[in-house]
Motif scaffolding. Structure first.
Motif, PDB file in Angstrom:
ATOM      1  N   GLN A  38       0.651  -1.357  -0.113  1.00 37.68           N
ATOM      2  CA  GLN A  38      -0.136   0.088  -0.235  1.00 37.68           C
ATOM      3  C   GLN A  38       1.078   1.462   0.117  1.00 37.68           C
ATOM      4  OE1 GLN A  38      -3.085  -0.234   3.405  1.00 37.68           O
ATOM      5  NE2 GLN A  38      -3.951  -1.284   2.449  1.00 37.68           N
TER       6      GLN A  38
ATOM      7  N   ARG B 274       2.338   1.460  -3.751  1.00 39.65           N
ATOM      8  CA  ARG B 274       1.253   2.019  -4.702  1.00 39.65           C
ATOM      9  C   ARG B 274       0.767   3.710  -4.332  1.00 39.65           C
ATOM     10  NH1 ARG B 274      -3.063  -2.698  -5.574  1.00 39.65           N
ATOM     11  NH2 ARG B 274      -1.245  -4.301  -6.320  1.00 39.65           N
ATOM     12  N   THR B 275       0.725   4.214  -3.156  1.00 44.40           N
ATOM     13  CA  THR B 275       0.749   5.276  -2.610  1.00 44.40           C
ATOM     14  C   THR B 275       2.177   6.526  -3.058  1.00 44.40           C
ATOM     15  OG1 THR B 275      -0.764   4.624  -0.649  1.00 44.40           O
ATOM     16  CG2 THR B 275       0.472   6.596  -1.102  1.00 44.40           C
ATOM     17  N   LYS B 276       3.200   6.071  -2.653  1.00 46.51           N
ATOM     18  CA  LYS B 276       3.954   6.443  -3.232  1.00 46.51           C
ATOM     19  C   LYS B 276       4.220   6.399  -4.469  1.00 46.51           C
ATOM     20  CE  LYS B 276       6.848   7.386  -0.069  1.00 46.51           C
ATOM     21  NZ  LYS B 276       7.750   9.225   0.012  1.00 46.51           N
TER      22      LYS B 276
ATOM     23  N   LYS C 231       1.814   6.595  -7.298  1.00 49.84           N
ATOM     24  CA  LYS C 231       0.350   7.200  -7.726  1.00 49.84           C
ATOM     25  C   LYS C 231       0.884   8.943  -7.001  1.00 49.84           C
ATOM     26  CE  LYS C 231      -4.218   8.700  -7.251  1.00 49.84           C
ATOM     27  NZ  LYS C 231      -4.094   9.875  -7.674  1.00 49.84           N
ATOM     28  N   LYS C 232       1.604   9.196  -6.318  1.00 57.33           N
ATOM     29  CA  LYS C 232       2.163  10.762  -5.906  1.00 57.33           C
ATOM     30  C   LYS C 232       2.954  11.140  -7.099  1.00 57.33           C
ATOM     31  CE  LYS C 232       1.474  11.108  -0.750  1.00 57.33           C
ATOM     32  NZ  LYS C 232       2.190  10.887   0.620  1.00 57.33           N
TER      33      LYS C 232
ATOM     34  N   VAL D 201      -4.814   3.246  -3.450  1.00 59.17           N
ATOM     35  CA  VAL D 201      -3.935   3.526  -2.585  1.00 59.17           C
ATOM     36  C   VAL D 201      -4.048   3.018  -0.729  1.00 59.17           C
ATOM     37  CG1 VAL D 201      -2.400   4.994  -3.670  1.00 59.17           C
ATOM     38  CG2 VAL D 201      -4.062   5.557  -2.803  1.00 59.17           C
ATOM     39  N   LYS D 202      -2.834   3.528  -0.026  1.00 64.09           N
ATOM     40  CA  LYS D 202      -3.602   3.305   1.173  1.00 64.09           C
ATOM     41  C   LYS D 202      -4.868   3.890   1.887  1.00 64.09           C
ATOM     42  CE  LYS D 202      -1.657   3.795   6.031  1.00 64.09           C
ATOM     43  NZ  LYS D 202      -0.216   4.218   7.023  1.00 64.09           N
TER      44      LYS D 202
ATOM     45  N   GLU E 199      -7.553   3.164   0.152  1.00 69.00           N
ATOM     46  CA  GLU E 199      -8.546   4.444  -0.655  1.00 69.00           C
ATOM     47  C   GLU E 199      -9.610   1.965  -1.114  1.00 69.00           C
ATOM     48  OE1 GLU E 199      -9.391   5.409  -5.171  1.00 69.00           O
ATOM     49  OE2 GLU E 199      -7.576   5.924  -4.268  1.00 69.00           O
TER      50      GLU E 199
END
Length: 280
Positions: A4, A7-9, A11-12, A58-59, A61
């Motif tokens: 998570q 994936r968050t990184k 996406k950013k 992401v985290k 979501e």
């Protein structure tokens, strides 16, 4: 949690329009991969990002994807990064609710990264209503209702009954075959239910399945997050499965047995996504 966070990184980075070279360098510095692997990871996420319009799970979501495979079979993919045991519980409960809503059987595919429902053609499933129903459903009751009809219940009951000496493994020096034990356990299961639906061995069987094989406790926690809006649920429709859902789609195909077939099917799905991106 690690996936998570990654994936968050990613996406950013993609939201900011960060250069490919910089993202690849960051991956190499933070993970034990070479440049070729890091580049493949970057392209994988970038293709998914572009294809879904920036929707990367992401985290905090839960991404729900309505799609269909090359054969026209409908899928609802839940990109749920909660682990196999939690997803096993959530997928069964979701499938029961979906089946009741459309009045037809629903197929399930489960992995560590999510689960997918295979919906019969022509069925009209309201995704928003499905998610709302999941949020307020009695998970334990739904799962117990589902588990009772499965082979898993029959096998686990045999193990529990054997530990309780209700089903014997040996008798007067003779070993009793597993098939005979299973037959005896099935008869005993029916008798126990007639005597008392809360018979101790029955309850231990349900406990073992719901808490040891599945993770009902954490599945209820995810349900609470959805109900209290601590987890944002995003629904996206795609003409063909997105890159992050390819593995789940392939896992659900009964005719994909050999690794060569699996590779060919994955390449076919990837080519379809690339054609869609080229057409945008």
């Amino acid at each position: 949690m690690e996936v998570q966070g990654f994936r968050t990184k990613m996406k950013k980075f993609l939201d900011k329009g960060m250069r490919q070279r910089d993202v690849v360098e960051w991956i190499i510095q933070n993970y034990p991969v070479d440049k070729v692997t890091a580049l493949s990871i970057y392209r994988y996420y970038r293709e998914h990002y572009l294809y879904t319009g920036g929707k990367i799970p992401v985290k905090g979501e839960l991404l729900v994807e309505e799609t269909q495979d090359p054969r026209g079979r409908r899928y609802v993919v839940f990109h749920a990064l909660y682990g196999r045991r939690v997803n096993d519980a959530l997928s069964r409960a979701t499938a029961i609710i979906a089946s009741d809503m459309i009045g037809s059987n629903v197929g399930i595919t489960v992995s560590d990264n999510g689960y997918a429902l295979q919906i019969p053609r022509g069925s009209n499933l309201d995704i928003n209503k499905l998610i709302e129903t999941i949020a307020y459903a009695d998970l334990e009751n739904l799962l117990r209702r589902n588990i009772r009809r499965t082979e898993l219940m029959k096998r686990r009951f045999r193990h529990c009954a054997a530990r309780s000496f209700l089903v014997l493994r040996n008798y007067k020096g003779y070993k009793i075959s597993v098939s005979k034990q299973q037959t005896n356990a099935q008869t005993l299961l029916n008798v126990c239910e007639e005597i008392d639906p809360s018979f101790p061995v029955l309850e231990e069987t349900y406990r073992e399945i719901l808490q040891d094989i599945m993770d009902l406790k954490r599945a209820k926690l995810v349900q609470l997050w959805i109900r209290e809006r601590q987890v944002k649920v995003t629904v996206v429709k795609t003409p063909v499965p997105s890159p992050l859902s390819h593995n789940l789609i392939i896992l659900g195909e009964a005719d994909v047995i050999f690794m060569e077939d699996r590779k060919k099917r994955l390449m076919q799905l990837h080519e379809m996504v690339m054609r869609m991106l080229e057409g945008k």
